[in-house]
Enzyme design. Structure first.
Site, mmCIF file in Angstrom:
data_model
loop_
_atom_site.group_PDB
_atom_site.id
_atom_site.type_symbol
_atom_site.label_atom_id
_atom_site.label_comp_id
_atom_site.label_asym_id
_atom_site.label_seq_id
_atom_site.Cartn_x
_atom_site.Cartn_y
_atom_site.Cartn_z
ATOM 1 C CD GLU A 1 -3.176 -0.932 2.060
ATOM 2 O OE1 GLU A 1 -3.205 0.037 2.829
ATOM 3 O OE2 GLU A 1 -4.270 -1.533 1.873
ATOM 4 C CD GLU B 1 -3.371 -6.049 3.397
ATOM 5 O OE1 GLU B 1 -4.369 -5.410 3.838
ATOM 6 O OE2 GLU B 1 -2.276 -5.775 3.581
HETATM 7 C C1 FCB Z 1 -4.538 -2.446 5.097
HETATM 8 C C2 FCB Z 1 -3.294 -2.559 5.739
HETATM 9 C C3 FCB Z 1 -3.133 -3.883 6.659
HETATM 10 C C4 FCB Z 1 -4.387 -3.868 7.580
HETATM 11 C C5 FCB Z 1 -5.672 -3.772 6.901
HETATM 12 C C6 FCB Z 1 -6.958 -3.661 7.813
HETATM 13 O O1 FCB Z 1 -4.761 -0.982 4.732
HETATM 14 O O2 FCB Z 1 -2.412 -2.982 4.502
HETATM 15 O O3 FCB Z 1 -1.885 -4.146 7.368
HETATM 16 O O4 FCB Z 1 -4.206 -3.165 8.580
HETATM 17 O O5 FCB Z 1 -5.682 -2.308 6.061
#
Ligand code: FCB
Length: 464
Positions: free
Chosen positions: A170, A370
């Site tokens: 990110e 994710e």
């Molecule tokens: C993302 C992050 C991860 C976690 C999720 C909920 O932005 O990459 O580490 O905190 O959110």
């Protein structure tokens, strides 16, 4: 027809994965010669973390990793995305590597392979060595080169067993939230999010930080390929800021494409095209970053996959005739059970995100590095965690991904955030994202109902 035979199934080899990050789970901040990271510093500044929580103990994964791998194996996990703590490997960010730090990840990888779990190693999930922050952190171009040197060492030491490497996590979020703070509009409220190192820089400085982050990615790809010319699959894991068409018409879809390219112009767009768009450079004017042609060649290095973290749309959009090409539609989204202040219930972004990513940049392969949600995970008197909200959310997410795959979008796997409840950055331990519940006092792990759902879905390679 046998009952269940019409379940939506995924391509063979689809990775049913889960994800974590070092600072959020490991604890043991000083063990075996580890250096300090910017999160070790930031979390100890009074007032920065909810309830004063820190990652000092977290879920003690550094010492319990073997048991945690067994928990994941029993849950049907096919791939595990974890992150390597840079200051465990290079306590000062550069110089001599710390053999004990390398050894920890080497042992973890061996355990994973023994359990039949494919390791996906992320090189940077926000825990910059404090020693580098003291020399300017991401404001300094040298940090990009230091990152490439670190990546090269990891390719050398782990690349015989780890085939999938994620460069940085990110970029968009750690750059903006860490260097100026970001304000989100969620459910009619303003949510302000800051991350370490918690700076307040000017737009020009932030754009330069962004440039150093994509440069670090590009130089790392080059360095890892030089170390291991074949066999590695390398890509970033950026937050895909997605414009979702509010109603699916051809005009709105076009507007969503324009919005999505615009939202990602400093990150995915330059990584996937090797150039900054004219629109970005013109709009930034004097705040545009300084860069060279060689930088752009590195940043645009060919990738094996693109990883994207997708939770919420950046906005809903519709067509507009102005120069911008899209209009954001204000929403008052609400869902009572989304347990994180910035999260809305909008799983269709897991369809539109990959679809737009594919039409805009045509990557070879896509991983959802994710996706997930926090929920109200109360423990019942008999010790179970019945997180039906999360089960429904995961089903909705997987249905949307399935739709994208059915239309030819090359999504090869999905990594649920997270394997275990953990430290949700400044949000502390109260925000639980895990498939496995963790009692932070006793460190007891209890797989939730969603873990049972995950196991069955993974076993049948289908949405159950
Ligand atoms: C993302 C992050 C991860 C976690 C999720 C909920 O932005 O990459 O580490 O905190 O959110």
């Amino acid at each position: 027809m046998t009952p269940g035979s019409t379940l939506p199934t995924f391509p063979e080899q689809f990775y049913w994965g889960v994800a974590t990050a070092a600072y959020q789970i490991e604890g043991s901040p000083d063990a075996d010669g580890k250096g300090k990271s910017i999160w070790d510093t930031y979390a100890h500044i009074p007032g920065k973390m909810k309830n004063g929580d820190t990652g000092d103990v977290a879920i003690d994964h550094y010492r319990r990793y073997k048991d945690d791998v067994i928990v994941m194996r029993n849950m049907g996990v096919k791939a595990y995305r974890f992150s390597i703590s840079w200051p465990r490997i290079f306590p000062n960010g550069i110089g001599e590597p710390n053999p004990k730090g390398v050894d920890f990840y080497s042992r973890l990888v061996d355990e994973l392979l023994k359990a039949g779990i494919e390791p996906f190693a992320t090189l940077y999930h926000w825990d910059l060595p404090q020693a580098l922050q003291d020399k300017g952190g991401w404001q300094s171009r040298d940090t990009a080169q230091a990152f490439a040197d670190y990546a090269s060492l990891i390719a050398e030491r782990l690349g015989d067993r780890v085939k999938h490497f994620v460069t940085l996590n990110e970029l968009q979020n750690f750059v903006d939230m860490g260097h100026r703070g970001t304000t989100l509009q969620v459910q009619g409220k303003e949510v302000r999010i800051k991350l370490a190192p918690g700076l307040q820089l000017s737009p020009g400085q932030v754009n330069q930080v962004a440039h150093h982050a994509v440069l670090a990615h590009g130089l790392a790809v080059q360095a890892m390929r030089a170390k291991r010319p074949s066999g590695l699959q390398i890509g970033p894991a950026d937050a895909l800021f997605t414009g979702v068409p509010v109603v699916d018409t051809p005009e709105n879809v076009r507007a969503a494409e324009i919005a999505t390219r615009t939202y990602n112009e400093r990150f995915l767009d330059v990584m996937l095209t090797g150039r900054y768009s004219d629109a970005y450079l013109q709009a930034a004017g004097p705040a545009a970053p300084k860069f060279t042609d060689a930088d752009l060649r590195a940043i645009g290095s060919p990738l094996d996959f693109v990883g994207v973290n997708i939770y919420i749309p950046k906005s809903y959009v519709e067509a507009s005739d102005d120069a911008k090409g899209f209009r954001e539609v204000p929403t008052s989204l609400s869902h009572p059970k989304m347990g994180s202040p910035w999260h809305s219930f909008s799983p269709e972004v897991l369809y539109w995100g990959p679809r737009l990513l594919n039409s805009l940049w045509k990557p070879k392969a896509i991983y959802i590095t994710e996706s997930g949600c926090a929920a109200d995970d109360a423990v019942t008197p008999d010790g179970r965690v019945l997180d039906t909200d999360r089960v429904m959310y995961l089903r909705a997410v997987m249905s949307n991904l399935h739709r994208a795959i059915s239309e030819g979008v090359p999504v090869k796997g999905n990594f649920v955030w997270s394997a275990f409840d953990n430290l949700e950055w400044t949000g502390g331990y109260g925000t639980r994202f895990g498939l496995v519940h963790v009692d932070f006092k006793t460190q007891k792990r209890t797989p939730k109902l969603s873990a049972a759902w995950f196991r069955e879905a993974s076993r049948r390679n289908a949405i159950v």
